[in-house]
Design a protein around this motif. Sequence first.
Motif, PDB file in Angstrom:
ATOM      1  N   MET A 213       0.854  -1.188   0.000  1.00  0.00           N
ATOM      2  CA  MET A 213       0.000   0.000   0.000  1.00  0.00           C
ATOM      3  C   MET A 213       0.883   1.228   0.000  1.00  0.00           C
ATOM      4  SD  MET A 213      -3.150   0.807   2.516  1.00  0.00           S
ATOM      5  CE  MET A 213      -2.280   1.224   3.990  1.00  0.00           C
TER       6      MET A 213
ATOM      7  N   GLN B 201      -2.664   4.540  -6.494  1.00  0.00           N
ATOM      8  CA  GLN B 201      -3.101   3.468  -7.363  1.00  0.00           C
ATOM      9  C   GLN B 201      -1.873   2.676  -7.788  1.00  0.00           C
ATOM     10  OE1 GLN B 201      -6.198   4.831 -10.054  1.00  0.00           O
ATOM     11  NE2 GLN B 201      -7.204   5.037  -8.077  1.00  0.00           N
ATOM     12  N   GLN B 202      -2.121   1.450  -8.241  1.00  0.00           N
ATOM     13  CA  GLN B 202      -1.019   0.523  -8.534  1.00  0.00           C
ATOM     14  C   GLN B 202       0.106   1.129  -9.392  1.00  0.00           C
ATOM     15  OE1 GLN B 202      -0.619  -2.418  -7.236  1.00  0.00           O
ATOM     16  NE2 GLN B 202      -2.612  -2.793  -6.295  1.00  0.00           N
ATOM     17  N   HIS B 203      -0.269   1.837 -10.477  1.00  0.00           N
ATOM     18  CA  HIS B 203       0.760   2.322 -11.400  1.00  0.00           C
ATOM     19  C   HIS B 203       1.664   3.371 -10.764  1.00  0.00           C
ATOM     20  CE1 HIS B 203      -2.484   5.277 -11.841  1.00  0.00           C
ATOM     21  NE2 HIS B 203      -1.503   6.117 -12.097  1.00  0.00           N
TER      22      HIS B 203
ATOM     23  N   HIS C 250       2.617   3.176  -7.571  1.00  0.00           N
ATOM     24  CA  HIS C 250       3.235   2.599  -6.378  1.00  0.00           C
ATOM     25  C   HIS C 250       4.738   2.757  -6.311  1.00  0.00           C
ATOM     26  CE1 HIS C 250       0.409  -0.290  -4.094  1.00  0.00           C
ATOM     27  NE2 HIS C 250      -0.150   0.864  -4.316  1.00  0.00           N
ATOM     28  N   ARG C 251       5.390   2.610  -7.457  1.00  0.00           N
ATOM     29  CA  ARG C 251       6.854   2.563  -7.459  1.00  0.00           C
ATOM     30  C   ARG C 251       7.458   3.828  -6.861  1.00  0.00           C
ATOM     31  NH1 ARG C 251       9.821   2.993 -12.476  1.00  0.00           N
ATOM     32  NH2 ARG C 251      11.873   3.253 -11.535  1.00  0.00           N
TER      33      ARG C 251
ATOM     34  N   LYS D 246       5.752   3.942   0.894  1.00  0.00           N
ATOM     35  CA  LYS D 246       5.097   2.687   1.282  1.00  0.00           C
ATOM     36  C   LYS D 246       4.537   2.804   2.704  1.00  0.00           C
ATOM     37  CE  LYS D 246       6.188  -2.239   1.329  1.00  0.00           C
ATOM     38  NZ  LYS D 246       7.245  -3.252   1.171  1.00  0.00           N
TER      39      LYS D 246
ATOM     40  N   ALA E 208      -8.037  -3.287  -4.931  1.00  0.00           N
ATOM     41  CA  ALA E 208      -7.096  -2.486  -5.716  1.00  0.00           C
ATOM     42  C   ALA E 208      -6.001  -1.913  -4.822  1.00  0.00           C
ATOM     43  CB  ALA E 208      -7.827  -1.352  -6.425  1.00  0.00           C
ATOM     44  N   TYR E 209      -6.236  -1.924  -3.523  1.00  0.00           N
ATOM     45  CA  TYR E 209      -5.267  -1.360  -2.574  1.00  0.00           C
ATOM     46  C   TYR E 209      -4.588  -2.454  -1.753  1.00  0.00           C
ATOM     47  CZ  TYR E 209      -8.178   2.596  -3.830  1.00  0.00           C
ATOM     48  OH  TYR E 209      -8.872   3.541  -4.530  1.00  0.00           O
ATOM     49  N   TYR E 210      -4.724  -3.682  -2.207  1.00  0.00           N
ATOM     50  CA  TYR E 210      -4.189  -4.842  -1.473  1.00  0.00           C
ATOM     51  C   TYR E 210      -2.726  -4.619  -1.086  1.00  0.00           C
ATOM     52  CZ  TYR E 210      -2.631  -9.675  -0.674  1.00  0.00           C
ATOM     53  OH  TYR E 210      -2.088 -10.829  -0.139  1.00  0.00           O
ATOM     54  N   SER E 211      -2.452  -4.798   0.181  1.00  0.00           N
ATOM     55  CA  SER E 211      -1.093  -4.568   0.661  1.00  0.00           C
ATOM     56  C   SER E 211      -0.817  -5.480   1.843  1.00  0.00           C
ATOM     57  CB  SER E 211      -0.929  -3.106   1.073  1.00  0.00           C
ATOM     58  OG  SER E 211       0.356  -2.897   1.602  1.00  0.00           O
TER      59      SER E 211
END
Lengths: 246, 246
Positions: A1, B64-66, B68-69, B73, B117-120
């Motif tokens: 996350m 959002q996922q894209h 994340h990088r 965190k 979509a936010y799975y962490s």
Amino acid sequence: MALACTQDVILLLGDSLTQGNVERTGLAERLSCVYVRKMDVINRGLSGYQTDWAIPVFEQILAQQHAHRHAPKVQLLTLWFGANDAALPPSTQHVPIARFKSNLVHLVHMVRSPTSAYYSPGTRIVLITPPPVNTYQWTRERAFEETEKYAEAVREVGGQVGVPVADVWTQVWEGAGRDERGCARFLQDGLHLNAAGYEIVFDAVMKIIEATYPEMHYDALQTVFVPWSEVNVDDPRPSLVKRRAM
Amino acid sequence: MALACTQDVILLLGDSLTQGNVERTGLAERLSCVYVRKMDVINRGLSGYQTDWAIPVFEQILAQQHAHRHAPKVQLLTLWFGANDAALPPSTQHVPIARFKSNLVHLVHMVRSPTSAYYSPGTRIVLITPPPVNTYQWTRERAFEETEKYAEAVREVGGQVGVPVADVWTQVWEGAGRDERGCARFLQDGLHLNAAGYEIVFDAVMKIIEATYPEMHYDALQTVFVPWSEVNVDDPRPSLVKRRAM
């Protein structure tokens, strides 16, 4: 996350005076409270660091261009150094005053110079002078007159590059009745500020924001998410879309 | 100029109790001090908000996922609601207790469910109960027994989804000698905590970190940039490369 970029940030770069944490009365805590829900205040104070070491750190805490889109935007940057640069040789912290000044100019140019990889014309900068050292309290590797020169150097750099200076040195000095021992009122150990000292710092920074960057004053900003009384109870979602604080 | 992802974060989601800012003694300030140079503490407390409104906010404050990088965190997330959900009808803040519980489960599932979509899976979660209301101090739209039920609901949800609960309600209640008026010792206005109240909250959260997430204790982390005494004076740059705190 991972965290999304909801709030822009106020970035504080400096040494132990920025790192703070004296009874939670430091500059970061004070700014965080007044900017809550409007700007995140990011504390990048590094105890013991001076400007030679701050440059490689600054390069790493700023996002590279390709990452800009998703990274929080720095609306205000405080640069607060000198307390350790002014350490007396042979301290490894010592930075000669000419290099201290060129290092400060370098830090400012990293943000202001169009050829810099970190160029950011929209970022407001505030320089802060180190407070006076009370060598009756702090007896190691510091001299009152030496730190005074480094405070003067910050003022000179500010004038030279056109960046406003929060002159903590002078305000503490005046508050202490121009008496080195009197500075104890604002210092916990002769080098680091106590709550009364941080109040001077906070007020000085806020005065600069009011005078030079009024659009950044916390009262001029709106909360990113609406006050709860403005949530549309019948159809909350559209009223809960984040807004720009500025 | 944008901020790079140097430090991971501790994210605090909640209402005015999270937003804090009472004399800078709130949860965010206390955590910021002990985690300085190790984790950034991000205050996403929204005064007056309840869980119905927190869900759309939570969706926006997470990347959002894209993205994340490049985004910080979230290593630890606190979820602290109930104080406003427990408002009595016809208050627009009121959330019926069954929906309050399902909203809390939803917030946890946003992080824990592999289909979210936010799975962490790496994000640690702490639930916090609201403190008791002292209706001798706070006379509007709250009832002592009602808030007690919402605190119990948080404990139930914690047990149900396997998330540890910092039980502020019980600890304030015990500290007050199980006397509603006695809660004034920990509340500034009957609803919001004072410094003594936040000390209970901080201690309760730190005890959960010690017991359940010891790798996240501030003493178990290293500073992202080395302590100044470890900077290689002859060749500073390589020694000034950021490290992982964990």
